[in-house]
Design an enzyme around this catalytic site. Structure first.
Site, short mmCIF file in Angstrom:
data_model
loop_
_atom_site.label_atom_id
_atom_site.label_comp_id
_atom_site.label_asym_id
_atom_site.label_seq_id
_atom_site.Cartn_x
_atom_site.Cartn_y
_atom_site.Cartn_z
N ASP A 12 54.73 99.94 36.13
CA ASP A 12 55.91 100.65 36.97
C ASP A 12 54.94 101.47 37.88
OD1 ASP A 12 57.52 99.16 35.49
OD2 ASP A 12 58.88 100.75 34.67
N ASP A 14 61.92 96.61 27.30
CA ASP A 14 60.80 95.34 27.30
C ASP A 14 59.53 95.84 26.70
OD1 ASP A 14 59.09 96.47 29.30
OD2 ASP A 14 60.01 95.36 30.92
N GLU A 36 66.86 98.77 31.01
CA GLU A 36 66.28 97.50 31.23
C GLU A 36 67.19 96.51 30.19
OE1 GLU A 36 64.75 96.01 33.80
OE2 GLU A 36 63.95 97.65 35.13
N HIS A 64 64.77 100.46 35.80
CA HIS A 64 63.87 101.66 35.57
C HIS A 64 63.76 102.41 36.45
CE1 HIS A 64 60.74 102.66 32.17
NE2 HIS A 64 61.35 103.81 32.53
N ASP A 69 56.55 101.13 27.80
CA ASP A 69 56.68 99.89 28.62
C ASP A 69 55.89 98.89 28.76
OD1 ASP A 69 57.66 98.53 31.24
OD2 ASP A 69 58.18 100.37 32.02
N HIS A 82 61.98 98.67 40.55
CA HIS A 82 61.77 99.31 39.05
C HIS A 82 60.39 98.93 38.92
CE1 HIS A 82 62.50 94.95 37.05
NE2 HIS A 82 61.75 94.86 38.16
N HIS A 98 55.16 97.23 31.06
CA HIS A 98 54.80 97.08 32.44
C HIS A 98 54.03 98.56 32.90
CE1 HIS A 98 57.65 94.07 32.04
NE2 HIS A 98 56.71 93.04 32.60
N ASP A 100 61.45 101.64 28.36
CA ASP A 100 61.68 100.35 28.72
C ASP A 100 61.91 99.62 27.60
OD1 ASP A 100 61.96 97.66 29.81
OD2 ASP A 100 61.04 98.70 31.86
#
Ligand code: MN
Length: 312
Positions: A123, A234, A277, A97, A119, A136, A121, A232
């Site tokens: 980030d 994920d 990702e 990312h 995402d 990332h 997360h 992302d």
């Protein structure tokens, strides 16, 4: 729409080897054919040259591989800018990312954009807050002008100013935020729609709010020049997306993920996208690569039903 595809097979920003094969997996799943099939003119510009993690200098433990990442993202930023000047939408395929720093700097050179960052997360770490030292985990902070100056400016090439006003940024599907980054996100003032908010309000309401934030202005009169989507994979639950850089349970369902990008497409204002990702090493017969392709198609206008949408 004219869409330029740019592969960024970078793994230096992530700890786990494998996301460098992401662009290949998404292309293999039939990306260009799919986009052409829904009426777009597609130009695959190939991959940006990316250093190998094995031979790149690790550098500081708090900013791993930064010296390899910065020139790569410079190249990406320049490539995206060229596409934007031709009036094309850009699609950057990751890779980790960290590439979003380059793609978004490139996309915002001549425009003021809003951003929807999907995402698991945040980030939003910096060298001071990062638990892992992986870059990332830092791109969204860098886009907001926070963190190491070499990353924010890509080695002095660009300004230290935020590339997107945090008031026009919505993070969607977050569920694993580090303590330090959470503080930084609160201070920066971007909007975070975490998974528990999606549980309570539903993805439809959350995306309406996220789109309003990215559009800026007041209803019907946006004051940004378009919406950038940084996705992302994920963000999606590992049930549907097992092949990701950093799996994290409790994510978006298959349909929630699709509705999110379908609603973005419906605005007619998506000007660029990252899909990042995807990790084929951890995947099952390219299910995650296929999902990435499907979500990209939905973000660029693919619909289940083209008739009138009637809610009875
Ligand atoms: Mn991410």
């Amino acid at each position: 729409m004219e869409i330029d595809i740019i592969g960024v097979p970078m793994d230096c920003g992530a700890d786990r080897r494998g996301v460098d094969m992401g662009p290949s997996a998404i292309r293999y799943a039939g990306l260009a054919e799919g986009l052409t099939g829904i009426g777009h003119q597609v130009y695959d510009l190939g991959n940006i040259d990316v250093p190998l993690s094995e031979t790149a200098p690790l550098g500081s433990n708090r900013l791993k591989y930064l010296d390899a990442i910065v020139p790569t993202l410079q190249k990406l930023a320049e490539r995206v800018t060229t596409c934007v000047l031709q009036g094309h939408a850009t699609l950057s395929l990751g890779g980790d990312h960290s590439l979003a720093v380059g793609s978004i700097i490139g996309a915002t050179r001549t425009r003021r954009l809003g951003l929807v960052w999907v995402d698991a997360h945040g980030d939003f770490n910096t060298a001071d807050t990062t638990p892992s030292g992986n870059v990332h985990g830092m791109p969204l902070a860098a886009i907001c002008g926070l963190g190491d100056e070499r990353l924010i400016t890509l080695g002095g090439r660009f300004s230290t100013e935020p590339k997107i006003d945090p008031r026009n940024i919505a993070v969607v599907a977050a569920r694993d935020l580090d303590v330090g980054e959470r503080e930084l996100m609160l201070e920066a003032g971007l909007h975070v729609f975490s998974m528990d908010t999606i549980d309570r309000l539903g993805i439809f309401e959350v995306m309406q709010r996220a789109i309003r934030i990215a559009q800026g202005g007041s209803d019907g009169a946006p004051d940004t020049d378009g919406i950038y989507v940084s996705f992302d994979i994920d963000a999606v639950d590992p049930t549907y997306a097992p092949g990701v850089g950093t799996p994290c349970s409790g994510g978006l369902t298959y349909r929630e993920a699709h509705l999110a990008v379908e609603m973005l497409a419906e605005t007619g204002r998506v000007v660029g996208m990252d899909m990042v990702e995807v990790n084929p090493i951890l995947d099952r017969i390219n299910a995650t690569g296929e999902l990435a392709r499907e979500l990209i198609l939905s973000a660029f206008g693919k619909r289940i039903w083209h008739g009138e949408r009637r809610v009875l």
